[in-house]
Scaffold this motif. Structure first.
Motif: not given
Ligand code: ZN
Length: 219
Positions: A163-174, A184-187
């Motif tokens: 959930l944190y990861q989805n908040k800090v990285i957009s769907q498009n970027e994911r 890795k980027k979320a970490i």
């Protein structure tokens, strides 16, 4: 055969004797002496003694390390004063998500990214304590990780980390990065947040203030 299995299981777990004794003595002198709180090296997390004292452990899974104690100390200082005074019997009074059961399947649903946010504040305090004593946990997998990256790395075990990861990285970027690069980027983002919180808000001075304020309230 049973004996062999249990012996090999034992060897996966660190011996409580492997704890850094000097670091243990020092932290005891600085924060535990004459306070209603105790250390039990082989324990994981938080418990309550019969006399109402808090008990904090140095274990996390199979590993025994002084930084695991620092982490529980961070929880003590981060937890709301009213919750500490209520003396939770274990796990700092947190419940693990909401229990659900549908058609024979059951489990605990991850809450929101709030649980990651709280853990982040604890890691920031932990980093401040680690820096104060000059002791850090080194990653077994990657010795080049910085202390804040080592702390952030453990977030992947939290159900709410997605959930944190989805908040800090957009769907498009994911979609572009793919699963492991996005993780890795979320970490990395989390590690940077931890580092900044530790420097600006969850400093060692503020940790000490929160710790001794709670101690006084318990006496
Ligand atoms: Zn924690």
């Amino acid at each position: 055969l049973f004996l062999e299995i249990s012996l090999s299981m034992d060897s996966l777990f660190d011996d409580p004797e492997s704890i850094d004794k000097l670091a243990l003595e020092q932290i005891h002198r600085d924060f535990f002496d004459h306070n209603p709180i105790q250390i039990k090296v082989e324990l994981e997390g938080q418990r309550l003694a019969e006399n109402g004292d808090f008990i904090l452990g140095c274990r996390a899974g199979p590993s025994i390390h002084i930084c695991n104690l620092y982490h529980e100390m961070a929880h003590f200082a981060e937890r709301e004063l009213a919750k500490i005074v209520a003396r939770p019997p274990h796990n700092w009074g947190f419940e693990f998500g909401k229990y659900w059961e549908i058609a024979g399947q059951s489990g605990h649903e991850p809450q929101t990214d709030q649980s990651v946010k709280r853990e982040m504040r604890c890691w920031a305090y932990q980093l401040s304590i680690e820096n104060h004593y000059g002791i850090h946990h080194v990653s077994e997998w990657d010795e080049d990780l910085s202390p804040s990256q080592v702390l952030a790395q453990s977030a992947i075990y939290m159900p709410a980390f997605a959930l944190y990861q989805n908040k800090v990285i957009s769907q498009n970027e994911r979609d572009i990065l793919g699963y492991s690069a996005a993780q890795k980027k979320a970490i990395e983002i989390l590690a940077e947040e931890i580092r900044q919180l530790s420097e600006n808000e969850f400093t060692f001075a503020r940790f000490c203030e929160a710790w001794f304020e709670r101690m006084e309230a318990l006496k």
